[in-house]
Each structure stands twice: as C-alpha cells, then as structure tokens.
Write a protein that holds these residues in place. Structure first.
Motif, PDB file in Angstrom:
ATOM      1  N   PHE A   1       0.841  -1.195   0.000  1.00 25.35           N
ATOM      2  CA  PHE A   1       0.000   0.000   0.000  1.00 25.35           C
ATOM      3  C   PHE A   1       0.880   1.251   0.000  1.00 25.35           C
ATOM      4  CE2 PHE A   1      -3.294  -2.873   1.778  1.00 25.35           C
ATOM      5  CZ  PHE A   1      -4.330  -2.543   0.913  1.00 25.35           C
TER       6      PHE A   1
ATOM      7  N   ILE B   1      -3.608   5.267  -0.174  1.00 27.66           N
ATOM      8  CA  ILE B   1      -4.706   4.519   0.453  1.00 27.66           C
ATOM      9  C   ILE B   1      -5.338   5.330   1.591  1.00 27.66           C
ATOM     10  CG2 ILE B   1      -3.226   3.263   2.096  1.00 27.66           C
ATOM     11  CD1 ILE B   1      -6.366   1.909   0.287  1.00 27.66           C
TER      12      ILE B   1
ATOM     13  N   MET C   1     -12.650   2.200   0.923  1.00 29.46           N
ATOM     14  CA  MET C   1     -11.831   1.023   0.586  1.00 29.46           C
ATOM     15  C   MET C   1     -11.306   0.305   1.836  1.00 29.46           C
ATOM     16  SD  MET C   1      -9.456   2.116  -2.626  1.00 29.46           S
ATOM     17  CE  MET C   1     -10.114   2.869  -4.116  1.00 29.46           C
ATOM     18  N   ARG C   2     -11.187   1.041   2.928  1.00 27.22           N
ATOM     19  CA  ARG C   2     -10.496   0.483   4.101  1.00 27.22           C
ATOM     20  C   ARG C   2     -11.452  -0.085   5.142  1.00 27.22           C
ATOM     21  NH1 ARG C   2      -7.715   4.478   6.842  1.00 27.22           N
ATOM     22  NH2 ARG C   2      -6.347   2.905   7.769  1.00 27.22           N
TER      23      ARG C   2
ATOM     24  N   ALA D   1      -4.779  -2.013   5.777  1.00 24.86           N
ATOM     25  CA  ALA D   1      -4.606  -1.183   4.583  1.00 24.86           C
ATOM     26  C   ALA D   1      -3.952   0.133   4.989  1.00 24.86           C
ATOM     27  CB  ALA D   1      -5.955  -0.953   3.912  1.00 24.86           C
TER      28      ALA D   1
ATOM     29  N   LEU E   1     -10.636  -5.592   0.123  1.00 26.87           N
ATOM     30  CA  LEU E   1     -10.512  -4.330  -0.621  1.00 26.87           C
ATOM     31  C   LEU E   1     -11.408  -4.353  -1.859  1.00 26.87           C
ATOM     32  CD1 LEU E   1      -8.662  -1.673  -1.055  1.00 26.87           C
ATOM     33  CD2 LEU E   1      -7.397  -3.129  -2.650  1.00 26.87           C
TER      34      LEU E   1
ATOM     35  N   ASN F   1     -15.079  -4.181  -0.873  1.00 25.58           N
ATOM     36  CA  ASN F   1     -15.424  -2.802  -0.468  1.00 25.58           C
ATOM     37  C   ASN F   1     -15.643  -1.915  -1.698  1.00 25.58           C
ATOM     38  OD1 ASN F   1     -15.230  -3.419   2.235  1.00 25.58           O
ATOM     39  ND2 ASN F   1     -13.172  -2.550   2.504  1.00 25.58           N
TER      40      ASN F   1
END
Ligand SMILES: [Fe+2]
Length: 731
Positions: free
Chosen positions: A588, A592, A600-601, A608, A714, A717
């Motif tokens: 990452f 991120i 996304m996390r 992440a 990920l 999501n």
C-alpha cells in the motif's frame, strides 16, 4: 481427436433464445450431457474447490453422438464452371511458402469428363490431367524459390499435348528457374464441372492444400503456350475484388463467382505491390493475392447435436455443458462454457461481470509446445480436463501461433472446439507451492466466486454483447467488473466502455494487459476475428510490409496505444512489463489514506496502511502482481487526479519492458518505473469511477484464506461502493 468434445454457436444467451451445441463423439456412441452454473472453476484440491450448481434441463441425460471431423486448410470453391472444348490454358501467379510440404494444387478443374490440376511442389510446377484413359503428369523438375513470385501455367492444346511452364518474376543469379516443356496427353477434358483454388478434392475431402499466396488464377482459351499472355479469358478470379467478404469474383465473361473456405488471409500484397501504398483500399489492384495455409480453419460446420431455448428461470451466470463418455472402463469428459444473461439487462442485479469473450476466442487453441506434457499428470491427479491445444493440433491454431509455413495467424474462430477455454482446467503447473496455475475462464471464476460468497448479486455479460448492444447495455449496471485478461477489443467495445465511463459508470478492471490489441470481426459477425499485429507490441509475429490494414474493414491494425487509445486513457493503467507467471505482493502507498477513498479500508483499517502488503500469497503464481502488468502513466493518459493506492515492483529477471517502449539495447527507464503494477483509482465525469489492478495474477490472491484476506476485502469494499448509485464527487 478427443473422445468427446464440441462447441457452442454463441458465447452468451438470454432466456428464450436458442443455444446450439455441436458435439463429436469419436467413433460415435452414447454420451451423457448436463448443465451446471459454475461458481468456481478451479480444480485445485488445495484451493477453494471446484463448485457448481446443477441446473434442471430438459435435455439432461443420454444422447446418441456422431463423430464430426475438422478439415484444416483453406481453399476457394467455384461450383459451376463448364469448360468448352478446344485448347485450354490454366494459369496463376504464386508466392509459395512451404515447398517442402510436397505437391500442392494451385488451380484445379474437375468434372465428369476428368480433371486438370496445375500445381507446384518441391521440384517446381506440375500439371496433371486425368480422364477415362488414366493420368498424365508433367513436372518441370526445376525448383521454385519460396517467398518469391512465379508465373505458372499449363496448356492443353487441340492435339492433346500438355504443356507446362514456370517463370520467376525476378531472375535469380545463381540458378535458372524458368522452364517450359510438353508431352502427349491425348485428351482435353470439357463439359460441366467445378473449380477449386489452392487445393483439390481428394477421396475423403480436400487434398494437396497450397501454402502461400495465389494471384490471378484463370482459365484461358488458348492452343499455343507462347500465346498465353494474349489469350482470351474464359474465367479469371480477380482476388482483389470483394475483399471484405469470403466471396471470390470471376472477372471473366461467364461471371462464375465462388467462395473461400476456412478463412485464408486476404488483403495481402500482390506481385505488383510497389510499396507506395500500404492501405489496400487506396489501390486494391496491388492486393490481388490471397494467402492460403494448409492449417487455416474457419467454420468447422458441425451438425447441431443439442439445441434448446434457454428456460426463463435460468439465472444469469457462467454455465457449462458437461459432456461425459464411458469407454473402455474410463470416463472421458469435456465441458463447453456459455454465459446466461438476464432477459432484461440489470433486472437481476446492478453489477455485471464482463466476460472477455473476444480474448477467449482470439486465444482459443493457443498451441504452446510442451503444455500438454506439462499439465497432463497434475490434471489427471486433480480430476481436471487433461487436454491442451498442443496435444490436439487437429482443432487448429490461434493468432498466438505461426502457420505451418511460418507466417503469422491472422484469423481466429469460435466455430470449432476451443479445448483450452473450459472450467475445471488448469493452464500450467503453478510455480508456487499449492498454486492452481489457472488462466481464462477457470481463473475468471474467482471473481464470480468472490461475489457469490459475499452475497453480492451480479449478472454476466460478454464482450460480444457489448460489441452488439453498445453503451446502452453497460448503462443497465451501476458497476462492471472484468476478468483476468480483457486484451482484445473492437472499436465498438472500446467506444461503449468509454461512453459508459463518460456517463458516470463504474468500472473495475481486475486483470492485466487489457485493452491492448485491436480486432475486427468477420463481416458476418464476431464468430471470427481478424488481427493485424502491426508495429510494436508483445507478439508472436508481426505483419509483413504493406499488410497492416484489415481486409474486413480497411482499417489499420495493431495496438490501441498506436491507434491513439492507450489503455491508460480508459482505465488509468496500461501494459508495461511481462514475465513468467511468478507473482509478487503489492505494498500500500500513501494514497490509500486519501480521505475520499475511506470506503476502501472498511474493516481492514489496520491492514490497509502505507507500507503494509497485500496479495503476498495467491493461487496464481504465488502473489497478486504477476505475469503481465500495467502501470499508470500520465503521459499515456492516466488522469492527473488518479490515486495509486498500491504498487508492486517485480524483481524476477524474466520481467522485461514491453517492446513498444524499447528503442535500443537498454531499458527505457529504471525498474521501479516500468517493471511494476499500480493499483489505481480515479473518478470519471458524472459521478463515475474506475479501479484497476493492472496484473493478470491479481485475482489469484482473492481465494486465499477462503476469500478472507486484505485484497479480497478491498475488492469487495470497492464493488459495494461502485454498486451504490451515490455519485462520486469530483476530486
Ligand atoms: Fe495477453
């Protein structure tokens, strides 16, 4: 020949539409057929496990099968050609490419009265006249030069003498190639008959296929071989005409037109090509040659074995027709994959998996030497299909092969068994411990398996559907996901995807080396594609000078990047490096933590984080970044607001830069700039967004730990956010 195999007439089908399966059982006999919806196509016992849902089907059960064969080799057929009596001449200009293959027919007439064949072979031109009295064969015994133009002709005069001649267009300094000779023959066949070009009819099918280019095949009214040049034309097939079709036109007075069989390559430079024109449409007369090959294949033409209308209650998904044959105490199996769509796109789900059926077709029957031997033991051990194209050359070649004469394969076809585009099939012996070694349809099932396990509804659509229905189809979905390798695209599919993104669509490119080459469908539909590998690109062969424009539409071929549409413009990343299958982890990056990427996390906040790894294990090559990898590059069109959330830089020495970026013997940039893959996100106009992984092996990391790992989370999501119609605000 496989004990049982077959093909289907379309890659996708809606309820109510008809599917036709063409099946061959070696030697004939009873076989069993059933249909299943495939959840996971991976046969690896150490993986997620092969899983499917049986689908009730009216034709399930035993059927009587017949053997159906494939005749490789292209040729031209003109069915109705009557020869008058009197002197006759047969002539053509040829550019032979495989003299070692032996006698090959260039132009043949056959009828009730006999047969006349003009051919070439290892020792030059030959002519054979057959009739009730037997055969007369005349050979020049003067070898020709491969990949050079020669005029060849035979004349049957009124006295029944057979004359044969050959003449090179360019004389060699080291040996004479011209020849003219004659012998008594005693007959001049006449009456009704038919003509074949580049092959002659044999006892059980076509025989003596010609390898190379044929130009101006013609039959003349002539009695004196010295008068050939000025003889009256009876039939003259001008192969520069009807270029976009499988028709051949007779420019002579009788207008006896014919057709081409098995997709020989058209729009090839002729003997009069001067190099001043590269696009055949500018001067078709310089493109009057067709390149025939003894291993060309088009429509195998098998009889339909199982035909049915898809019932209304079949759910959208990847399906397989499973075939089983019991013979000598063993069960032989094959499966044929097809995609069931929703009757009304978007009515079952707002997420679509876009199956790369263009790439499945172009890659179909990629005969890679050694693959069969490599995968057989493991396939048998795992209960997987043990077949590989190099073990079954009888089903023909792909554009990843060379023809038997060494020329590149331009045409591809789905109207024959694509024995390496199956589920329950491995592609190679994975180099990593416990790996599956998947590719294609089996690999792509990791994406649909992930969705299924997370209770995320989806429909499947295919490249063929997008090509036919355009952006309207894509607009039925909030989000569209690709598989491992959506490499081949038409103008229509790229336009549709670009318009979808422009209009606020959400797109997840979950593969590598995508959106790379242009293909043009055959004029009668995308069951066959024409591919001109012009200029750069990772490729097995390249077009010869003057042959980079498609016959089917006159457009220029090659990489989309060279056609002004680099993949980075569409999906943010584009092909940068290729190596062996070995996979590596991503790290990452700071991106991120961008506040706008908070979705996304979710649930992986502690994992992440910049510097943490993802995809460090995988069932394809042992890591998520592997095989063919794409990078973000604003100079090639990656939007400036794109966020790279993760990156892998590969250290394995097999990974090399793509050749379209190499200008000399050195690398075009340092390793970290090009031997890498970028996990890239960006917003598109009207509230849309794109997420791209840029690695072919990425989806192999999804199943790790039962699909419970940071990369899988990920992706889930992102799918969930992309499916949400709430617009992405501009950055
Ligand atoms: Fe590829």
């Amino acid at each position: 020949m496989l004990p049982i195999t077959g093909y289907v007439d379309r890659w996708s089908v809606k309820p109510g539409e008809t599917l036709r399966f063409m099946i061959s059982v070696q030697g004939g006999g009873r076989y069993r057929a059933r249909v299943a919806r495939v959840i996971c196509g991976d046969p690896n016992p150490a993986g997620p496990g092969y899983r499917e849902v049986p689908v009730p089907w009216a034709l399930e059960g035993e059927h009587e099968g017949i053997q159906q064969n494939i005749q490789l080799g292209s040729w031209g057929e003109v069915p109705d050609v009557a020869l008058p009596g009197g002197g006759l001449g047969f002539a053509a200009t040829v550019w032979p490419t495989r003299l070692a293959a032996g006698d090959q027919a260039v132009l043949c007439w056959h009828g009730a009265a006999g047969r006349v064949v003009l051919g070439i072979g290892a020792d030059g031109a030959w002519a054979r006249v057959s009739g009730p009295a037997g055969d007369t064969l005349l050979r020049s015994a003067v070898p020709l030069t491969e990949r050079a133009w020669h005029d060849v002709a035979c004349v049957l005069d009124r006295e029944g003498r057979l004359h044969l001649s050959q003449r090179p267009h360019r004389a060699r300094l080291d040996r004479a190639e011209a020849a003219a000779l004659a012998m008594p023959c005693g007959m001049v066949p006449s009456g009704p008959g038919a003509v074949t070009i580049a092959a002659e009819r044999g006892e059980t099918g076509m025989a003596r296929h010609f390898n190379g280019k044929v130009e101006n095949p013609r039959i003349l009214a002539v009695d004196d071989p010295a008068a050939l040049a000025n003889a009256a034309t009876l039939f003259h097939w001008d192969l520069s005409r009807a270029m976009r079709t499988d028709s051949i036109e007779d420019a002579g007075p009788a207008a006896r037109h014919g057709r081409l069989v098995n997709l020989p390559t058209r729009a090839m430079t002729g003997s009069n090509w001067r190099g001043d024109v590269h696009r055949w449409t500018e001067d078709p007369s310089q493109y009057g040659a067709i390149h025939f090959h003894d291993d060309d294949i088009g429509d195998a033409g098998w009889a339909p074995s199982l035909s049915f209308a898809v019932p209304d209650d079949w759910k959208s998904g990847v399906h397989a027709l499973h075939l089983e044959l019991e013979r000598d105490g063993r069960i032989h199996r094959d499966n044929i994959v097809f995609h069931v769509r929703a009757r009304v796109p978007g009515s079952q789900a707002k997420i679509a998996f876009l199956a790369p059926t263009f790439s499945y077709t172009v890659y179909g029957q990629f005969q890679k030497a050694g693959r069969q031997a490599l995968i057989t033991p493991r396939s048998l051990e795992w209960g997987a299909l043990p077949q590989a194209p190099d073990g079954h050359p009888e089903y023909g070649v792909s554009p990843y092969n060379l023809h038997s004469d060494g020329s590149g394969v331009v045409m591809s076809t789905m109207r024959r068994p694509l024995i390496d585009k199956r589920v329950n099939q491995i592609h190679l012996v994975d180099p990593s411990e416990g790996g599956s070694g998947l590719y294609w349809i089996a690999a792509d099932s990791y994406v649909t398996d992930l969705l299924t396990r997370n209770n995320i509804d989806f429909e499947v659509i295919t490249d063929h559907d997008v090509h036919a229905e355009g952006v309207d189809l894509l607009r039925s979905y909030n989000a569209v996901l690709t598989g491992q390798h959506p490499e081949y695209h038409s103008v229509e599919t790229l336009d549709a995807l670009a318009a979808y993104l422009e209009g606020g669509g959400r797109f997840m490119y979950l593969g590598g080396n995508g959106f790379y080459w242009k293909v043009v469908p055959h004029g009668t539909g995308p069951w066959s594609f024409e591919l001109r590998r012009a200029e750069g690109g990772i490729r097995l062969w390249e077009t010869l000078p003057g042959e980079s424009y498609h016959a089917q539409d006159g457009s220029y071929g090659g990489l989309w990047r060279r056609l002004g549409r680099p993949p980075q413009q569409l999906v943010g990343v584009g092909f940068s490096t290729q190596g062996e299958y070995k996979g590596y982890p991503y790290s990452f990056l700071d991106g991120i933590l961008e506040p706008r990427l908070g979705f996304m996390r979710e649930g992986i906040e502690e994992l992440a984080l910049p510097g943490r790894l993802l995809g460090e294990r995988g069932l394809m090559g042992g890591g998520a970044a592997g095989h063919e990898l794409d990078r973000a590059d604003t100079s090639l069109g990656t939007p400036h607001h794109a966020v790279i959330i993760g990156r892998a830089v590969l250290t394995d020495p097999t990974y090399q830069p793509v050749n379209e970026e190499r200008r000399d013997h050195t690398w075009p940039a340092p390793r970290e700039d090009i031997i890498r893959s970028d996990l890239t996100f960006f917003e598109t106009p009207n509230g849309g967004a794109v997420f791209s992984v840029g690695s072919m092996n990425f989806i192999g990391c999804l199943p790790v730990d039962d699909y419970r790992n940071v990369a899988a989370r990920l992706v889930v999501n992102i799918v969930r956010r992309f499916a949400d119609p709430e617009p992405f605000p501009p950055p």
